[in-house]
Design a protein around this motif. Structure first.
Motif, PDB file in Angstrom:
ATOM      1  N   VAL A  57      -2.248   6.792   7.447  1.00  0.00           N
ATOM      2  CA  VAL A  57      -1.948   7.189   6.067  1.00  0.00           C
ATOM      3  C   VAL A  57      -2.097   5.998   5.128  1.00  0.00           C
ATOM      4  O   VAL A  57      -2.683   6.106   4.044  1.00  0.00           O
ATOM      5  N   ASP A  58      -1.565   4.846   5.525  1.00  0.00           N
ATOM      6  CA  ASP A  58      -1.686   3.643   4.694  1.00  0.00           C
ATOM      7  C   ASP A  58      -3.145   3.324   4.402  1.00  0.00           C
ATOM      8  O   ASP A  58      -3.510   2.969   3.269  1.00  0.00           O
ATOM      9  N   VAL A  59      -3.991   3.434   5.422  1.00  0.00           N
ATOM     10  CA  VAL A  59      -5.403   3.085   5.262  1.00  0.00           C
ATOM     11  C   VAL A  59      -6.110   4.074   4.333  1.00  0.00           C
ATOM     12  O   VAL A  59      -6.919   3.677   3.482  1.00  0.00           O
TER      13      VAL A  59
ATOM     14  N   ALA B 285       1.530   0.616  -0.057  1.00  0.00           N
ATOM     15  CA  ALA B 285       2.023   1.058   1.251  1.00  0.00           C
ATOM     16  C   ALA B 285       3.527   1.294   1.210  1.00  0.00           C
ATOM     17  O   ALA B 285       4.281   0.526   0.607  1.00  0.00           O
ATOM     18  N   SER B 286       3.950   2.372   1.832  1.00  0.00           N
ATOM     19  CA  SER B 286       5.368   2.590   2.070  1.00  0.00           C
ATOM     20  C   SER B 286       5.770   1.824   3.326  1.00  0.00           C
ATOM     21  O   SER B 286       4.970   1.061   3.871  1.00  0.00           O
ATOM     22  N   GLN B 287       6.977   2.024   3.822  1.00  0.00           N
ATOM     23  CA  GLN B 287       7.471   1.187   4.910  1.00  0.00           C
ATOM     24  C   GLN B 287       6.584   1.244   6.152  1.00  0.00           C
ATOM     25  O   GLN B 287       6.576   0.316   6.952  1.00  0.00           O
TER      26      GLN B 287
ATOM     27  N   GLY C 227      13.364   3.815   4.790  1.00  0.00           N
ATOM     28  CA  GLY C 227      12.966   2.515   4.259  1.00  0.00           C
ATOM     29  C   GLY C 227      12.485   2.682   2.836  1.00  0.00           C
ATOM     30  O   GLY C 227      12.877   3.617   2.140  1.00  0.00           O
ATOM     31  N   GLY C 228      11.601   1.788   2.391  1.00  0.00           N
ATOM     32  CA  GLY C 228      11.112   1.831   1.016  1.00  0.00           C
ATOM     33  C   GLY C 228       9.789   2.553   0.903  1.00  0.00           C
ATOM     34  O   GLY C 228       8.944   2.478   1.791  1.00  0.00           O
ATOM     35  N   SER C 229       9.600   3.276  -0.192  1.00  0.00           N
ATOM     36  CA  SER C 229       8.304   3.909  -0.461  1.00  0.00           C
ATOM     37  C   SER C 229       7.492   3.018  -1.393  1.00  0.00           C
ATOM     38  O   SER C 229       8.041   2.190  -2.134  1.00  0.00           O
ATOM     39  N   GLY C 230       6.171   3.184  -1.351  1.00  0.00           N
ATOM     40  CA  GLY C 230       5.286   2.355  -2.150  1.00  0.00           C
ATOM     41  C   GLY C 230       5.246   2.777  -3.608  1.00  0.00           C
ATOM     42  O   GLY C 230       5.409   3.953  -3.945  1.00  0.00           O
ATOM     43  N   ALA C 231       5.037   1.800  -4.482  1.00  0.00           N
ATOM     44  CA  ALA C 231       4.905   2.083  -5.910  1.00  0.00           C
ATOM     45  C   ALA C 231       3.507   2.599  -6.215  1.00  0.00           C
ATOM     46  O   ALA C 231       2.572   2.428  -5.427  1.00  0.00           O
ATOM     47  N   GLY C 232       3.369   3.242  -7.360  1.00  0.00           N
ATOM     48  CA  GLY C 232       2.075   3.771  -7.795  1.00  0.00           C
ATOM     49  C   GLY C 232       1.749   3.362  -9.207  1.00  0.00           C
ATOM     50  O   GLY C 232       2.480   2.574  -9.832  1.00  0.00           O
TER      51      GLY C 232
ATOM     52  N   GLY D 108      10.505  -2.694   3.266  1.00  0.00           N
ATOM     53  CA  GLY D 108      10.431  -2.196   1.893  1.00  0.00           C
ATOM     54  C   GLY D 108       9.029  -1.708   1.579  1.00  0.00           C
ATOM     55  O   GLY D 108       8.088  -1.927   2.344  1.00  0.00           O
ATOM     56  N   GLY D 109       8.871  -1.036   0.454  1.00  0.00           N
ATOM     57  CA  GLY D 109       7.561  -0.564   0.023  1.00  0.00           C
ATOM     58  C   GLY D 109       6.832  -1.601  -0.813  1.00  0.00           C
ATOM     59  O   GLY D 109       7.456  -2.503  -1.396  1.00  0.00           O
TER      60      GLY D 109
END
Length: 496
Positions: free
Chosen positions: A289-291, A301-303, A324-329, A451-452
């Motif tokens: 998913v990150d990729v 990227a989220s955690q 954990g932390g989600s990624g910012a947008g 964290g994100g």
């Protein structure tokens, strides 16, 4: 379901229920047991629909309590295996046969059969009952509208998903610089903590609204359990496509119709049949998913980890995943202390945890400052501290302990996770990302989740202004519309 249709052919009768969990049969990892029931109609020789329910069982045997061993090297070490097992035959629940299968892992040296047979049988009966309820609802729908109409609308749902994904791909291609031949090519790469690369190249044809997702260059199958079955790789891709589509669409195969997927055989994303996979479903899926999101520049990227924690002994077994932390947008800050992507699970209430298991929850709070900095900051991870009151085996299966969750467009990465064991005598031990260890009364497990990542450079902040749902980002041309279950829940709470 598709595997069972091809595998069993006509060997399916009304009153049968199939049990399966093998990765080559479309399974995710062994604790996820799937019950599949065919739906028959009078006058039709073959099944007209299939109803399925998948449940994660807390223990199905294997080399560690909880059936989530951090150091498994083969599939047989991870618990009981079912490829195409008739759980119910002619309407009769096959308790003796399924019990024998659930206890079979004990025949492997160093392994055990299920440690929680009573719960396994109860949960399997619940899955069978859930399928029967589904069959009842499907038949009611057919009774009202007719079989042809219902099946036609199932195809309409898939066609609608295909159109939605095509439009998303065209829109993305229109926003980016294309090659002379009209094709758009984007690529990205990230790594597992052991250094295994996950590589992706996406070629988008704007005119056709189609894309090729090519994972060539991804690392080989690993001597561990972070191998992700091909079904998991495809599931992660469907999830990402649905997230990027500008409308809510039901989960269905139509999402993949405009997409060609290339995954190298015997890679970490399509391993051999006997490879250990328990970590691939919960960890490698996150990296896929990150990729994908990195290639499309959707968000930081989220955690990237489920923080799988299991402990148990010969009397109890417990499994949890930790937020954990989600990624910012481009128009939002990441959320702290939330589950993201594949980690859609709730954690046990502290009162229930402490009443049923030999632990005390000493601390569970946000880890302030662990989110990546940026114009929009990443969400914070959490700190969770468990005090053990009895001897148990503790297992941790985690990621993002080496490589930090990435930021995008100048945003900083989120903090790494950390797994610490504080012995009763005061010694503090770094457990690493994946291990099993015997702990005793007075020992403390201290978990820091990642964290994100942040989005954009912090100095790009001009002036603080309210961002309304659906407002346009003038710099990037991206429109972010709040939607989904969390947004609907928030709207319900605010309007109450």
């Amino acid at each position: 379901v598709q595997f069972q249709i091809n595998h069993l052919g006509d060997d399916l009768e009304e009153g049968d229920v199939i049990l399966s969990n093998h990765p080559s049969a479309g399974g995710s990892h062994l604790p996820d047991l799937t019950a599949i029931t065919p739906v028959f109609r009078k006058g039709v020789s073959r099944a007209v629909f299939f109803v399925a329910s998948r449940g994660h069982h807390a223990d199905i045997g294997g080399i560690t309590p909880g059936s989530m061993p951090p150091h498994s090297k083969s599939l047989q070490e991870e618990g009981a295996v079912f490829i195409s097992f008739k759980l119910v035959k002619d309407g009769v629940f096959q308790e003796e046969a399924v019990t024998e299968a659930l206890m079979a892992p004990a025949q492997i040296p160093g392994s055990s059969g299920t440690r929680n047979l009573h719960d396994n049988l109860s949960d399997l009966r619940a899955q069978v009952a859930a399928n029967q309820r589904g069959i009842q609802l499907v038949n009611e729908l057919i009774d009202v509208y007719g079989l042809e109409v219902v099946q036609a609308y199932m195809f309409h749902i898939q066609n609608n998903a295909e159109i939605a994904v095509k439009e998303m791909l065209r829109e993305f291609a229109r926003r980016c610089s294309r090659q002379a031949d009209g094709l758009l090519e984007v690529e990205s790469e990230d790594h597992m903590d052991d250094g295994t690369p996950i590589r992706l190249k996406v070629k988008i044809n704007e005119a056709e609204g189609t894309a090729v997702f090519d994972f060539t260059g991804t690392g080989p199958e690993v001597f561990g359990n972070c191998n992700a079955p091909r079904a998991i790789t495809l599931s992660a891709l469907i999830y990402c496509l649905r997230c990027m589509v500008g409308q809510d669409i039901p989960l269905n195969q139509g999402c993949l119709a405009p997409v060609k997927i290339i995954v190298p055989r015997e890679s970490i994303l399509d391993p051999s049949a006997g490879a250990a996979v328990v970590g691939g479903n919960v960890l490698t899926s996150q990296r896929v998913v990150d990729v994908i999101f990195k290639a499309f520049e959707v968000c930081a990227a989220s955690q990237g980890c489920m923080n799988n924690i299991t402990f148990g002994n010969d009397r109890v077994g417990y499994y949890e995943t930790v937020a954990g932390g989600s990624g910012a947008g481009p128009r939002w800050n990441g959320r702290g202390g939330v589950h993201t992507h594949m980690t859609n699970t709730r954690i046990t209430d502290p009162e229930i945890l402490e009443k049923r298991y030999p632990v005390v929850l000493k601390r569970f709070e946000l880890n302030r400052g662990s989110g990546g900095k940026g114009r929009h900051h990443g969400g914070d991870g959490v700190i969770r501290e468990l005090l053990f009151r009895d001897r148990v085996v503790l297992s941790v299966l985690t990621e993002r302990r080496a490589f930090r969750p990435y930021g995008l467009n100048g945003g900083k990465p989120g903090a790494r996770g950390l797994n610490l064991l504080v012995r009763e005598d005061g010694r503090t031990i770094n457990l690493g990302a994946k291990t099993s260890v015997a702990v005793g009364a007075g020992d403390i497990f201290l978990l820091h989740t990642p964290g994100g990542g942040g989005w954009g450079q912090a100095e790009d902040v001009m002036e603080k202004r309210e961002v309304l749902p659906g407002s346009a980002n003038q710099k990037s041309g991206v429109t972010f519309v709040e939607r989904g279950s969390v947004f609907e829940y928030k709207q319900t709470q605010e309007s109450a």
